[in-house]
Design a protein around this motif. Structure first.
Motif, PDB file in Angstrom:
ATOM      1  N   VAL A 149       0.825  -1.218   0.000  1.00 20.63           N
ATOM      2  CA  VAL A 149       0.000   0.000   0.000  1.00 20.63           C
ATOM      3  C   VAL A 149       0.853   1.259   0.000  1.00 20.63           C
ATOM      4  O   VAL A 149       0.327   2.365   0.067  1.00 20.63           O
ATOM      5  CB  VAL A 149      -0.946   0.018   1.222  1.00 20.63           C
ATOM      6  N   ALA A 150       2.149   1.105  -0.075  1.00 24.10           N
ATOM      7  CA  ALA A 150       3.068   2.241   0.080  1.00 24.10           C
ATOM      8  C   ALA A 150       2.856   3.334  -0.962  1.00 24.10           C
ATOM      9  O   ALA A 150       3.093   4.514  -0.690  1.00 24.10           O
ATOM     10  CB  ALA A 150       4.517   1.758   0.038  1.00 24.10           C
ATOM     11  N   GLN A 151       2.391   2.972  -2.155  1.00 24.62           N
ATOM     12  CA  GLN A 151       2.241   3.961  -3.231  1.00 24.62           C
ATOM     13  C   GLN A 151       0.887   4.665  -3.217  1.00 24.62           C
ATOM     14  O   GLN A 151       0.677   5.595  -4.003  1.00 24.62           O
ATOM     15  CB  GLN A 151       2.433   3.266  -4.580  1.00 24.62           C
ATOM     16  N   GLU A 152      -0.014   4.253  -2.335  1.00 20.19           N
ATOM     17  CA  GLU A 152      -1.328   4.887  -2.260  1.00 20.19           C
ATOM     18  C   GLU A 152      -1.192   6.299  -1.688  1.00 20.19           C
ATOM     19  O   GLU A 152      -0.625   6.495  -0.624  1.00 20.19           O
ATOM     20  CB  GLU A 152      -2.267   4.046  -1.386  1.00 20.19           C
ATOM     21  N   GLN A 160      -7.229   2.015   5.127  1.00 24.95           N
ATOM     22  CA  GLN A 160      -8.221   0.961   4.977  1.00 24.95           C
ATOM     23  C   GLN A 160      -7.638  -0.254   4.254  1.00 24.95           C
ATOM     24  O   GLN A 160      -7.942  -1.398   4.601  1.00 24.95           O
ATOM     25  CB  GLN A 160      -9.448   1.483   4.228  1.00 24.95           C
ATOM     26  N   GLN A 161      -6.794   0.006   3.279  1.00 24.36           N
ATOM     27  CA  GLN A 161      -6.155  -1.101   2.576  1.00 24.36           C
ATOM     28  C   GLN A 161      -5.276  -1.912   3.520  1.00 24.36           C
ATOM     29  O   GLN A 161      -5.298  -3.153   3.500  1.00 24.36           O
ATOM     30  CB  GLN A 161      -5.326  -0.567   1.408  1.00 24.36           C
ATOM     31  N   ALA A 166      -4.080  -6.517   7.162  1.00 21.70           N
ATOM     32  CA  ALA A 166      -3.835  -7.050   8.503  1.00 21.70           C
ATOM     33  C   ALA A 166      -4.685  -8.294   8.744  1.00 21.70           C
ATOM     34  O   ALA A 166      -4.233  -9.268   9.357  1.00 21.70           O
ATOM     35  CB  ALA A 166      -4.140  -5.990   9.562  1.00 21.70           C
ATOM     36  N   VAL A 167      -5.915  -8.264   8.254  1.00 22.52           N
ATOM     37  CA  VAL A 167      -6.796  -9.428   8.374  1.00 22.52           C
ATOM     38  C   VAL A 167      -6.220 -10.603   7.587  1.00 22.52           C
ATOM     39  O   VAL A 167      -6.142 -11.731   8.092  1.00 22.52           O
ATOM     40  CB  VAL A 167      -8.214  -9.090   7.863  1.00 22.52           C
ATOM     41  N   PHE A 213     -12.325  -7.782  -0.538  1.00 27.04           N
ATOM     42  CA  PHE A 213     -13.341  -7.785   0.500  1.00 27.04           C
ATOM     43  C   PHE A 213     -14.655  -7.316  -0.118  1.00 27.04           C
ATOM     44  O   PHE A 213     -14.683  -6.294  -0.818  1.00 27.04           O
ATOM     45  CB  PHE A 213     -12.953  -6.861   1.650  1.00 27.04           C
ATOM     46  N   VAL A 214     -15.722  -8.036   0.129  1.00 27.94           N
ATOM     47  CA  VAL A 214     -17.038  -7.682  -0.428  1.00 27.94           C
ATOM     48  C   VAL A 214     -18.048  -7.558   0.694  1.00 27.94           C
ATOM     49  O   VAL A 214     -17.925  -8.227   1.731  1.00 27.94           O
ATOM     50  CB  VAL A 214     -17.500  -8.721  -1.468  1.00 27.94           C
ATOM     51  N   PRO A 215     -19.078  -6.717   0.523  1.00 33.15           N
ATOM     52  CA  PRO A 215     -20.090  -6.554   1.567  1.00 33.15           C
ATOM     53  C   PRO A 215     -20.779  -7.862   1.905  1.00 33.15           C
ATOM     54  O   PRO A 215     -21.057  -8.689   1.029  1.00 33.15           O
ATOM     55  CB  PRO A 215     -21.090  -5.560   0.934  1.00 33.15           C
TER      56      PRO A 215
END
Length: 216
Positions: A149-152, A160-161, A166-167, A213-215
């Motif tokens: 996620v470093a480039q976000e 959030q990413q 982490a999960v 991840f989906v709702p």
């Protein structure tokens, strides 16, 4: 131990209120739990964050979930080195003794532990880099995922990413435990990854086929 103090009055009042209402109305159920022991169907590993209330999210009763909480809902890799491992001990007990059928890792939005990992990786949290920092060394479990996620550029999106990574990291580490892997391979245990958005009350589940991840 001379430093222990009496319970704050507001907590004492809440206890007596609970004893007079909820307990009194369900006394037979509580006595049954005490005499029959616990037989939870699932273990939930969630964050210590006070805003994350697992039993409320799922409307669970006492005895239904075996719950372990730690900073950023992380599971370390399997390391039988003789040191203290609270999370590993909880997993071992749930899987090998209680024989839970489901093991759930629940992440959440606005996680302070994950933000601490981001700050540490960006060089903005020297206090977490100290060897004496328990939080910093715990967040070392998540550090390898930061490069994903470093480039976000959007800080909220980045957080959030990494919360979701982490999960996934915890799910991956769970599979390094021989007693977890064997029960998963035998179809006796299923692993689940969830992430909840605190403000919106949303809940998303990890889909290994698409790595998203989906709702729910």
């Amino acid at each position: 131990m001379d430093q222990a103090k009496p319970l704050p009055s507001y907590l004492s009042q809440r206890y007596h209120g609970w004893k007079a209402t909820t307990y009194a109305e369900n006394q037979a159920w509580y006595k049954r739990l005490a005499s029959d022991g616990q037989h939870p169907r699932a273990m939930v590993i969630s964050c210590c964050d006070s805003r994350v209330h697992v039993t409320s999210i799922f409307g669970a009763d006492q005895g239904e979930f075996f719950i372990h909480r730690n900073i950023a809902n992380l599971v370390p890799p399997y390391e039988p080195d003789g040191d203290h491992h609270g999370t590993s001990a909880a997993v071992e007990y749930a899987v090998s003794v209680l024989h839970v059928a489901h093991l759930i890792v629940l992440g959440h939005s606005s996680c302070g532990g994950v933000q601490g990992c981001i700050d540490m990786c960006n060089g903005h949290a020297p206090e977490l880099e100290e060897k004496s920092s328990f939080v910093g060394r715990w967040m070392d479990i998540l550090k390898p995922k930061f490069e994903l996620v470093a480039q976000e550029q959007d800080p909220k999106v980045q957080a959030q990413q990494l919360e979701k990574h982490a999960v996934v990291a915890s799910l991956e580490n769970l599979m390094t435990f021989p007693f977890v892997k064997s029960r998963v391979d035998d179809g006796l245990l299923s692993l689940h990854g969830l992430w909840t958005e605190i403000g919106e009350g949303g809940l998303e589940a990890y889909q290994p086929q698409t790595h998203t991840f989906v709702p729910v």
